[in-house]
Design a protein around this motif. Structure first.
Motif, PDB file in Angstrom:
ATOM      1  N   GLY A  99     -48.163 -34.002 -54.095  1.00  9.11           N
ATOM      2  CA  GLY A  99     -46.700 -34.477 -54.227  1.00  9.11           C
ATOM      3  C   GLY A  99     -46.335 -33.682 -53.858  1.00  9.11           C
ATOM      4  O   GLY A  99     -45.251 -34.347 -53.505  1.00  9.11           O
ATOM      5  N   GLY A 100     -46.644 -32.203 -53.508  1.00  5.67           N
ATOM      6  CA  GLY A 100     -45.397 -31.193 -52.926  1.00  5.67           C
ATOM      7  C   GLY A 100     -43.720 -31.186 -53.523  1.00  5.67           C
ATOM      8  O   GLY A 100     -43.457 -32.689 -54.070  1.00  5.67           O
ATOM      9  N   THR A 101     -43.590 -30.029 -53.639  1.00  8.33           N
ATOM     10  CA  THR A 101     -42.109 -29.522 -54.347  1.00  8.33           C
ATOM     11  C   THR A 101     -41.104 -30.236 -52.945  1.00  8.33           C
ATOM     12  O   THR A 101     -39.821 -30.538 -53.656  1.00  8.33           O
ATOM     13  CB  THR A 101     -41.387 -28.273 -54.242  1.00  8.33           C
ATOM     14  N   SER A 102     -41.556 -30.224 -51.306  1.00 13.41           N
ATOM     15  CA  SER A 102     -40.174 -30.516 -50.743  1.00 13.41           C
ATOM     16  C   SER A 102     -40.331 -32.281 -51.176  1.00 13.41           C
ATOM     17  O   SER A 102     -38.905 -32.990 -51.141  1.00 13.41           O
ATOM     18  CB  SER A 102     -41.220 -30.866 -49.393  1.00 13.41           C
ATOM     19  N   ASP A 103     -41.275 -32.537 -52.278  1.00 13.81           N
ATOM     20  CA  ASP A 103     -41.374 -34.578 -52.105  1.00 13.81           C
ATOM     21  C   ASP A 103     -39.427 -34.918 -53.270  1.00 13.81           C
ATOM     22  O   ASP A 103     -38.695 -35.653 -52.669  1.00 13.81           O
ATOM     23  CB  ASP A 103     -41.978 -35.140 -52.905  1.00 13.81           C
ATOM     24  N   ALA A 116     -34.452 -35.637 -54.632  1.00  6.89           N
ATOM     25  CA  ALA A 116     -32.646 -35.103 -55.751  1.00  6.89           C
ATOM     26  C   ALA A 116     -31.849 -34.970 -54.948  1.00  6.89           C
ATOM     27  O   ALA A 116     -30.286 -35.224 -55.113  1.00  6.89           O
ATOM     28  CB  ALA A 116     -33.507 -34.086 -55.795  1.00  6.89           C
ATOM     29  N   GLU A 117     -32.381 -34.899 -53.546  1.00  8.16           N
ATOM     30  CA  GLU A 117     -30.899 -34.696 -52.652  1.00  8.16           C
ATOM     31  C   GLU A 117     -29.964 -35.966 -52.265  1.00  8.16           C
ATOM     32  O   GLU A 117     -29.221 -36.231 -52.769  1.00  8.16           O
ATOM     33  CB  GLU A 117     -31.576 -33.773 -51.507  1.00  8.16           C
ATOM     34  N   ALA A 118     -31.059 -37.137 -51.899  1.00  7.04           N
ATOM     35  CA  ALA A 118     -31.330 -38.710 -51.872  1.00  7.04           C
ATOM     36  C   ALA A 118     -30.096 -39.128 -53.317  1.00  7.04           C
ATOM     37  O   ALA A 118     -29.008 -39.573 -53.426  1.00  7.04           O
ATOM     38  CB  ALA A 118     -32.053 -39.029 -51.900  1.00  7.04           C
ATOM     39  N   PHE A 119     -30.382 -38.870 -54.777  1.00  6.71           N
ATOM     40  CA  PHE A 119     -30.090 -39.238 -56.198  1.00  6.71           C
ATOM     41  C   PHE A 119     -28.262 -38.995 -55.977  1.00  6.71           C
ATOM     42  O   PHE A 119     -27.294 -39.277 -56.442  1.00  6.71           O
ATOM     43  CB  PHE A 119     -30.490 -38.848 -56.865  1.00  6.71           C
ATOM     44  N   LEU A 120     -28.431 -37.221 -55.377  1.00  9.17           N
ATOM     45  CA  LEU A 120     -27.354 -36.976 -56.023  1.00  9.17           C
ATOM     46  C   LEU A 120     -25.803 -37.160 -55.027  1.00  9.17           C
ATOM     47  O   LEU A 120     -24.532 -36.708 -54.879  1.00  9.17           O
ATOM     48  CB  LEU A 120     -27.026 -35.367 -55.107  1.00  9.17           C
ATOM     49  N   GLY A 121     -26.002 -37.622 -53.578  1.00  8.30           N
ATOM     50  CA  GLY A 121     -25.056 -38.279 -53.027  1.00  8.30           C
ATOM     51  C   GLY A 121     -24.231 -38.466 -53.584  1.00  8.30           C
ATOM     52  O   GLY A 121     -22.986 -38.886 -53.113  1.00  8.30           O
ATOM     53  N   PRO A 122     -23.297 -39.732 -54.646  1.00  8.84           N
ATOM     54  CA  PRO A 122     -22.491 -39.722 -55.369  1.00  8.84           C
ATOM     55  C   PRO A 122     -21.709 -38.576 -55.889  1.00  8.84           C
ATOM     56  O   PRO A 122     -20.527 -38.887 -56.170  1.00  8.84           O
ATOM     57  CB  PRO A 122     -22.699 -41.068 -55.983  1.00  8.84           C
ATOM     58  N   GLN A 160     -33.124 -29.860 -56.094  1.00 10.06           N
ATOM     59  CA  GLN A 160     -32.747 -29.550 -55.101  1.00 10.06           C
ATOM     60  C   GLN A 160     -32.096 -27.726 -55.224  1.00 10.06           C
ATOM     61  O   GLN A 160     -32.506 -27.721 -53.965  1.00 10.06           O
ATOM     62  CB  GLN A 160     -31.840 -30.225 -55.323  1.00 10.06           C
ATOM     63  N   ARG A 161     -31.430 -27.654 -55.901  1.00  9.49           N
ATOM     64  CA  ARG A 161     -30.447 -26.404 -55.388  1.00  9.49           C
ATOM     65  C   ARG A 161     -31.643 -25.337 -55.978  1.00  9.49           C
ATOM     66  O   ARG A 161     -31.539 -23.558 -55.753  1.00  9.49           O
ATOM     67  CB  ARG A 161     -29.485 -26.021 -56.468  1.00  9.49           C
ATOM     68  N   SER A 162     -32.604 -25.554 -56.897  1.00  8.85           N
ATOM     69  CA  SER A 162     -34.040 -24.280 -57.364  1.00  8.85           C
ATOM     70  C   SER A 162     -34.778 -24.359 -56.326  1.00  8.85           C
ATOM     71  O   SER A 162     -36.056 -24.058 -56.315  1.00  8.85           O
ATOM     72  CB  SER A 162     -34.707 -24.557 -58.060  1.00  8.85           C
ATOM     73  N   GLY A 163     -35.143 -25.335 -54.904  1.00 10.53           N
ATOM     74  CA  GLY A 163     -35.742 -25.877 -54.238  1.00 10.53           C
ATOM     75  C   GLY A 163     -37.453 -26.156 -54.454  1.00 10.53           C
ATOM     76  O   GLY A 163     -38.425 -26.255 -54.343  1.00 10.53           O
ATOM     77  N   THR A 178     -38.965 -18.475 -66.626  1.00  6.40           N
ATOM     78  CA  THR A 178     -38.049 -19.299 -66.336  1.00  6.40           C
ATOM     79  C   THR A 178     -37.208 -19.622 -64.975  1.00  6.40           C
ATOM     80  O   THR A 178     -36.553 -17.784 -64.208  1.00  6.40           O
ATOM     81  CB  THR A 178     -36.872 -18.863 -67.447  1.00  6.40           C
ATOM     82  N   GLU A 179     -37.382 -20.504 -63.906  1.00 13.79           N
ATOM     83  CA  GLU A 179     -36.756 -20.205 -62.304  1.00 13.79           C
ATOM     84  C   GLU A 179     -35.244 -21.145 -62.673  1.00 13.79           C
ATOM     85  O   GLU A 179     -34.930 -20.530 -61.572  1.00 13.79           O
ATOM     86  CB  GLU A 179     -37.929 -21.514 -61.480  1.00 13.79           C
ATOM     87  N   TYR A 180     -34.546 -21.940 -62.941  1.00  8.04           N
ATOM     88  CA  TYR A 180     -33.699 -22.201 -63.414  1.00  8.04           C
ATOM     89  C   TYR A 180     -33.193 -22.483 -65.201  1.00  8.04           C
ATOM     90  O   TYR A 180     -34.085 -22.589 -65.584  1.00  8.04           O
ATOM     91  CB  TYR A 180     -33.340 -23.639 -62.773  1.00  8.04           C
ATOM     92  N   PHE A 181     -31.491 -22.436 -65.102  1.00 10.56           N
ATOM     93  CA  PHE A 181     -31.512 -23.057 -66.327  1.00 10.56           C
ATOM     94  C   PHE A 181     -30.237 -23.911 -65.626  1.00 10.56           C
ATOM     95  O   PHE A 181     -29.473 -23.877 -64.645  1.00 10.56           O
ATOM     96  CB  PHE A 181     -30.567 -21.599 -66.899  1.00 10.56           C
ATOM     97  N   ILE A 182     -30.398 -24.731 -67.180  1.00 15.38           N
ATOM     98  CA  ILE A 182     -29.025 -25.942 -66.827  1.00 15.38           C
ATOM     99  C   ILE A 182     -28.004 -26.173 -68.311  1.00 15.38           C
ATOM    100  O   ILE A 182     -29.064 -25.233 -69.732  1.00 15.38           O
ATOM    101  CB  ILE A 182     -29.210 -27.353 -67.210  1.00 15.38           C
TER     102      ILE A 182
END
Length: 383
Positions: free
Chosen positions: A42-46, A51-57, A197-200, A264-268
């Motif tokens: 499935g790949g994290t690149s997918d 995520a990048e596409a969704f964040l456009g707005p 997206q930001r964490s890759g 943990t790799e990223y937090f919100i």
């Protein structure tokens, strides 16, 4: 410290394939290099691409309009008395500051009432508000459940209330806030997508929830939904941070949590006040876990500008407060209005902010519509 765990694995739905490149290995007599995509079906690149596409707005591009863009039926009377309910957080102080310019423009008598953070203090403060009998009230984040009896009194007196970041206004007979549950869920989805997206393509994420803020649970709902869509195999932890710790020990709680959960790799963060003063404490503890929050205060912008904080989901707090005031003026004048769809509301006021686009003035912060003051002045019939 309260921990709950939400595993996104069961949220199913294949990751959206956006701009995926299929790599084909060439045959060779040399031993083949390990295939990362095979190790990561499935790949994290997918997920990152989706995520990048969704964040456009949420990138702050394109022309934007006021949420209610039509004139008042009549000018506002000078001396109109408006009370602001201050819940005592740093962001609440910023919002109070953002009310000064429109109050001066309209000649309002603007009064600040500190409501406190416990039921007794809130009840006492709201009794004071009723005694003042203002023309209108602005409430940011205070749950109406704490002043239900005063709502009845205010209604009898004909005193309207406009709210921001309050999730249950309609349930208590108050006008619907433009940034209610659906708005918070939409921005929660943006936070979830930004974490991927930001964490890759991080797969171990934590959400720092502030349970006393009703909007926090809706942010979490959006985060869970979007991360589940983008990365079904990701794990999302949820950690509660009490509101009383904001501005004091919230950052210490984050450090302790990340020390106890090194995977943990990223937090919100539900509110970006959690990150104020956090970077040096992370450095001291030898922790390199980036994060993103919402409801940005000036110190957050300073940290982002210095490269110490990864990003934030900026809310144009000036536009927010002018919009809440605009709604109150229409309620006071018994004038009909209608909010646009939730996607328009969310993307109009919010933007992903990083070091590359951090505002020059951290106090002013993100400005979504450069000429918003002139637009409001025209709608308010100010000569």
């Amino acid at each position: 410290m309260m921990h709950s765990r939400s595993n996104i694995r069961t949220r199913g739905a294949a990751i959206l394939a956006v701009g995926v490149l299929l790599l084909t290995a060439c045959s060779s007599s040399e031993p083949e290099e390990p295939d990362d995509t095979a190790a990561d079906p499935g790949g994290t690149s997918d997920a990152v691409a989706a995520a990048e596409a969704f964040l456009g707005p949420w990138l702050g591009e394109g022309d934007k309009n006021l949420l209610i863009d039509e004139p008042l039926d009549a000018p506002v009377e000078p001396g109109t008395h408006v009370v602001y309910l201050d819940v005592g957080t740093p962001v609440s102080a910023v919002m109070w500051g953002n009310l000064q310019a429109p109050a001066e423009l309209l000649g309002l008598k603007l009064e600040r009432i500190e409501v406190g953070r416990d039921a007794q203090s809130i009840n006492s403060a709201m009794n004071t508000v009723v005694e003042l009998e203002p023309d209108g009230i602005i409430n940011i984040t205070l749950d109406p459940i704490f002043f239900e009896s005063q709502i009845d009194q205010l209604e009898e007196l004909g005193i309207p209330m406009a709210s921001g970041s309050v999730m249950n206004t309609v349930e208590f007979g108050l006008p619907e806030a433009f940034n209610g549950p659906d708005w918070m869920i939409a921005n929660g989805e943006a936070l979830g997508a930004a974490a991927i997206q930001r964490s890759g393509g991080a797969e171990e994420i934590v959400f720092y929830n502030v349970p006393e803020f009703p909007f926090s649970s809706y942010e979490l709902e959006g985060v869970e939904s979007k991360i589940g869509d983008l990365c079904p195999d990701c794990t999302l932890r949820v950690v509660d941070i009490p509101i009383a710790e904001l501005g004091s020990t919230a950052s210490d709680r984050v450090v302790s949590d990340l020390q106890a959960n090194p995977q943990t790799e990223y937090f919100i963060a539900a509110v970006d006040e959690v990150q104020i003063g956090l970077p040096p404490k992370l450095d001291l503890a030898g922790i390199e876990v980036p994060g993103i929050g919402m409801w940005t205060a000036p110190p957050n912008y300073e940290q982002i500008g210095a490269g110490d904080q990864d990003a934030t989901l900026s809310v144009d707090l000036a536009l927010m407060m002018w919009t809440v005031l605009d709604q109150l003026l229409r309620e006071m004048g018994d004038q009909d209005y209608e909010w646009p769809d939730v996607a328009t509301r969310a993307s109009t006021l919010t933007r992903i902010t990083e070091q590359a686009n951090v505002p020059e003035d951290p106090v002013v912060g993100y400005i979504a519509i450069p000429d918003y003051q002139d637009r409001f002045a025209a709608n308010w019939l100010v000569e």
